[in-house]
Design a protein around this motif. Sequence first.
Motif, PDB file in Angstrom:
ATOM      1  N   ALA A  49     -57.982  24.746 -18.349  1.00 20.89           N
ATOM      2  CA  ALA A  49     -58.697  23.758 -17.558  1.00 20.89           C
ATOM      3  C   ALA A  49     -57.854  23.302 -16.377  1.00 20.89           C
ATOM      4  N   GLN A  50     -58.483  22.862 -15.301  1.00 27.59           N
ATOM      5  CA  GLN A  50     -57.786  22.399 -14.094  1.00 27.59           C
ATOM      6  C   GLN A  50     -58.066  20.936 -13.854  1.00 27.59           C
ATOM      7  N   THR A  51     -57.128  20.239 -13.280  1.00 23.80           N
ATOM      8  CA  THR A  51     -57.381  18.872 -12.891  1.00 23.80           C
ATOM      9  C   THR A  51     -58.097  18.919 -11.561  1.00 23.80           C
ATOM     10  N   SER A  89     -63.280  25.077 -28.933  1.00 19.41           N
ATOM     11  CA  SER A  89     -62.015  25.771 -28.672  1.00 19.41           C
ATOM     12  C   SER A  89     -61.100  24.980 -27.750  1.00 19.41           C
ATOM     13  N   ARG A  90     -61.637  23.927 -27.089  1.00 22.09           N
ATOM     14  CA  ARG A  90     -60.864  23.092 -26.173  1.00 22.09           C
ATOM     15  C   ARG A  90     -60.047  23.954 -25.208  1.00 22.09           C
ATOM     16  N   PRO A  91     -60.729  24.706 -24.347  1.00 27.30           N
ATOM     17  CA  PRO A  91     -60.036  25.611 -23.440  1.00 27.30           C
ATOM     18  C   PRO A  91     -59.059  24.881 -22.522  1.00 27.30           C
ATOM     19  N   SER A  92     -57.864  25.473 -22.328  1.00 26.81           N
ATOM     20  CA  SER A  92     -56.855  24.869 -21.460  1.00 26.81           C
ATOM     21  C   SER A  92     -55.941  25.940 -20.880  1.00 26.81           C
ATOM     22  N   GLY A  93     -55.287  25.581 -19.776  1.00 27.18           N
ATOM     23  CA  GLY A  93     -54.344  26.496 -19.147  1.00 27.18           C
ATOM     24  C   GLY A  93     -54.865  27.043 -17.835  1.00 27.18           C
ATOM     25  N   PRO A  94     -54.138  27.917 -17.155  1.00 28.43           N
ATOM     26  CA  PRO A  94     -54.584  28.465 -15.867  1.00 28.43           C
ATOM     27  C   PRO A  94     -55.657  29.539 -16.034  1.00 28.43           C
ATOM     28  N   ASN A  95     -56.215  29.929 -14.907  1.00 30.75           N
ATOM     29  CA  ASN A  95     -57.171  31.045 -14.836  1.00 30.75           C
ATOM     30  C   ASN A  95     -58.488  30.787 -15.557  1.00 30.75           C
ATOM     31  N   ILE A 100     -68.277  18.547 -16.457  1.00 32.05           N
ATOM     32  CA  ILE A 100     -67.260  19.010 -17.393  1.00 32.05           C
ATOM     33  C   ILE A 100     -66.354  17.835 -17.704  1.00 32.05           C
ATOM     34  N   ARG A 101     -66.040  17.678 -18.978  1.00 31.46           N
ATOM     35  CA  ARG A 101     -65.200  16.563 -19.437  1.00 31.46           C
ATOM     36  C   ARG A 101     -63.845  17.103 -19.846  1.00 31.46           C
ATOM     37  N   ARG A 102     -62.806  16.391 -19.466  1.00 30.76           N
ATOM     38  CA  ARG A 102     -61.432  16.772 -19.784  1.00 30.76           C
ATOM     39  C   ARG A 102     -60.862  15.867 -20.872  1.00 30.76           C
ATOM     40  N   ALA A 103     -59.817  16.311 -21.522  1.00 33.48           N
ATOM     41  CA  ALA A 103     -59.194  15.547 -22.600  1.00 33.48           C
ATOM     42  C   ALA A 103     -58.687  14.189 -22.119  1.00 33.48           C
ATOM     43  N   ASN A 104     -58.312  14.087 -20.833  1.00 35.72           N
ATOM     44  CA  ASN A 104     -57.807  12.820 -20.312  1.00 35.72           C
ATOM     45  C   ASN A 104     -58.930  11.859 -19.920  1.00 35.72           C
ATOM     46  N   GLY A 105     -60.195  12.248 -20.170  1.00 34.35           N
ATOM     47  CA  GLY A 105     -61.332  11.384 -19.903  1.00 34.35           C
ATOM     48  C   GLY A 105     -61.975  11.572 -18.543  1.00 34.35           C
ATOM     49  N   ILE A 106     -61.348  12.329 -17.656  1.00 39.00           N
ATOM     50  CA  ILE A 106     -61.924  12.573 -16.334  1.00 39.00           C
ATOM     51  C   ILE A 106     -63.110  13.513 -16.452  1.00 39.00           C
ATOM     52  N   THR A 107     -64.185  13.173 -15.746  1.00 38.52           N
ATOM     53  CA  THR A 107     -65.387  14.002 -15.713  1.00 38.52           C
ATOM     54  C   THR A 107     -65.582  14.517 -14.301  1.00 38.52           C
ATOM     55  N   SER A 144     -69.034  27.199  -8.265  1.00 43.98           N
ATOM     56  CA  SER A 144     -68.006  27.482  -9.264  1.00 43.98           C
ATOM     57  C   SER A 144     -66.747  26.722  -8.888  1.00 43.98           C
ATOM     58  N   ILE A 145     -65.957  26.361  -9.893  1.00 43.51           N
ATOM     59  CA  ILE A 145     -64.662  25.741  -9.629  1.00 43.51           C
ATOM     60  C   ILE A 145     -63.618  26.381 -10.522  1.00 43.51           C
ATOM     61  N   GLY A 146     -62.406  26.425 -10.018  1.00 44.41           N
ATOM     62  CA  GLY A 146     -61.276  26.907 -10.799  1.00 44.41           C
ATOM     63  C   GLY A 146     -60.587  25.747 -11.486  1.00 44.41           C
ATOM     64  N   ILE A 147     -60.183  25.965 -12.709  1.00 44.91           N
ATOM     65  CA  ILE A 147     -59.490  24.952 -13.506  1.00 44.91           C
ATOM     66  C   ILE A 147     -58.064  25.467 -13.696  1.00 44.91           C
ATOM     67  N   VAL A 148     -57.062  24.726 -13.197  1.00 44.69           N
ATOM     68  CA  VAL A 148     -55.693  25.225 -13.247  1.00 44.69           C
ATOM     69  C   VAL A 148     -54.807  24.539 -14.288  1.00 44.69           C
ATOM     70  N   SER A 149     -55.179  23.335 -14.716  1.00 45.49           N
ATOM     71  CA  SER A 149     -54.390  22.657 -15.747  1.00 45.49           C
ATOM     72  C   SER A 149     -55.274  21.672 -16.497  1.00 45.49           C
ATOM     73  N   GLY A 150     -54.818  21.242 -17.645  1.00 47.65           N
ATOM     74  CA  GLY A 150     -55.570  20.297 -18.466  1.00 47.65           C
ATOM     75  C   GLY A 150     -56.372  21.013 -19.533  1.00 47.65           C
ATOM     76  N   THR A 151     -57.154  20.237 -20.253  1.00 47.18           N
ATOM     77  CA  THR A 151     -57.958  20.767 -21.357  1.00 47.18           C
ATOM     78  C   THR A 151     -59.390  20.288 -21.221  1.00 47.18           C
ATOM     79  N   LEU A 152     -60.339  21.198 -21.329  1.00 49.37           N
ATOM     80  CA  LEU A 152     -61.758  20.836 -21.314  1.00 49.37           C
ATOM     81  C   LEU A 152     -62.199  20.502 -22.724  1.00 49.37           C
ATOM     82  N   THR A 153     -62.991  19.427 -22.851  1.00 50.78           N
ATOM     83  CA  THR A 153     -63.463  19.025 -24.178  1.00 50.78           C
ATOM     84  C   THR A 153     -64.980  19.008 -24.294  1.00 50.78           C
ATOM     85  N   GLY A 154     -65.705  19.035 -23.164  1.00 53.77           N
ATOM     86  CA  GLY A 154     -67.160  18.972 -23.252  1.00 53.77           C
ATOM     87  C   GLY A 154     -67.839  19.397 -21.972  1.00 53.77           C
ATOM     88  N   ILE A 155     -69.130  19.689 -22.108  1.00 48.38           N
ATOM     89  CA  ILE A 155     -69.960  20.072 -20.965  1.00 48.38           C
ATOM     90  C   ILE A 155     -71.338  19.460 -21.142  1.00 48.38           C
TER      91      ILE A 155
END
Length: 121
Positions: free
Chosen positions: A15-17, A67-73, A87-94, A102-113
């Motif tokens: 996931a990307q911030t 699966s809480r996808p996280s990491g680059p690419n 898209i919701r991230r583990a840190n609470g940012i939506t 489309s958007i690229g996610i480079v860091s963080g963890t996705l928790t929901g859609i």
Amino acid sequence: MAMTLAMAGGVSVAAQTAASASASAPTPAPVRAAADTCSYPYVCLFKNGTRIGQFQDVTSGFQDLPSRPSGPNLVVQNTRNDDVAYIRRANGITTCLPPKTSIGIVSGTLTGIRIDSRSTC
């Protein structure tokens, strides 16, 4: 609830911030999704060019990503014509993803859609 999410080769997904869904947040920049495809009317997740999940249903709440996808690419692609995707991230940012983007996610963890029937963020 039509949800498909699989691990790609046992690798955690990333996931990307990005911008939050606030009015002052910049619009997500278009990103090429992957060699794999995502057809209308899905919102798809790609890791290293391989589709690892797809979502179709408009929901009133977030669908959890087990699966809480996280990491680059990681890329999230919204192929819908008139519906936004959050898209919701583990840190609470939506982050809101407009239709046909489309958007690229480079860091963080996705928790929901969540797919919403609104046509704009």
